[in-house]
Write a protein that holds these residues in place. Sequence first.
Motif, short mmCIF file in Angstrom:
data_model
loop_
_atom_site.label_atom_id
_atom_site.label_comp_id
_atom_site.label_asym_id
_atom_site.label_seq_id
_atom_site.Cartn_x
_atom_site.Cartn_y
_atom_site.Cartn_z
N LYS A 73 0.82 -0.79 0.06
CA LYS A 73 0.11 -0.05 0.54
C LYS A 73 0.50 0.96 -0.20
O LYS A 73 1.20 2.41 -0.36
N ILE A 74 2.11 1.34 0.85
CA ILE A 74 3.19 2.51 1.09
C ILE A 74 3.38 2.55 -0.34
O ILE A 74 3.31 4.14 -0.40
N ALA A 75 3.68 1.68 -1.41
CA ALA A 75 4.88 1.41 -2.56
C ALA A 75 3.36 1.86 -3.49
O ALA A 75 4.13 3.29 -4.25
N VAL A 76 2.61 1.99 -3.20
CA VAL A 76 0.82 2.31 -4.09
C VAL A 76 1.24 4.13 -4.45
O VAL A 76 0.88 4.58 -4.64
N GLU A 77 1.23 4.65 -2.79
CA GLU A 77 0.62 5.60 -2.84
C GLU A 77 2.00 6.27 -2.55
O GLU A 77 1.85 7.24 -3.33
N ALA A 78 3.30 5.88 -2.79
CA ALA A 78 4.35 6.49 -3.17
C ALA A 78 4.31 6.50 -4.75
O ALA A 78 5.33 7.75 -5.32
N SER A 83 3.80 10.23 -9.20
CA SER A 83 3.06 10.32 -10.12
C SER A 83 2.03 12.17 -10.48
O SER A 83 2.70 13.16 -11.32
N GLU A 84 2.05 12.54 -9.63
CA GLU A 84 1.26 13.63 -9.05
C GLU A 84 2.35 14.34 -9.21
O GLU A 84 2.02 15.62 -9.46
N GLY A 85 3.08 14.31 -8.52
CA GLY A 85 4.45 15.19 -8.41
C GLY A 85 5.02 15.97 -10.08
O GLY A 85 5.55 17.07 -9.96
N ARG A 86 5.02 15.10 -10.46
CA ARG A 86 5.47 15.02 -12.37
C ARG A 86 4.89 15.94 -12.22
O ARG A 86 5.04 16.47 -14.16
#
Length: 91
Positions: A73-78, A83-86
């Motif tokens: 879950k943490i990996a998916v959130e990261a 993606s959002e940051g890019r």
Amino acid sequence: MQTNGNKTAIWLGVAIGAAVGIGYAVSRTRRRDRWTDKAKYLGKRMSSRSSDLAARSRDIIERAQTIYEEGRKIAVEAADLWSEGRRMVKV
């Protein structure tokens, strides 16, 4: 008389050799029995606690699964945050 002395020496040698051999065999048997006794004790101890071992193994597996799921879950959130940051930088 010389023949009598040789026979005595031979029998004395045979007796000493037999005594040493028997003593060695007895000492080896005691050591082996000691190891055998320890092995039997550990075997009995493990078999009497096999249910405890199985229960603890199940607990460890459940914990590992929980840790794996949380890590996933943490990996998916990261990845989503990345993606959002890019996307924010490109705009």
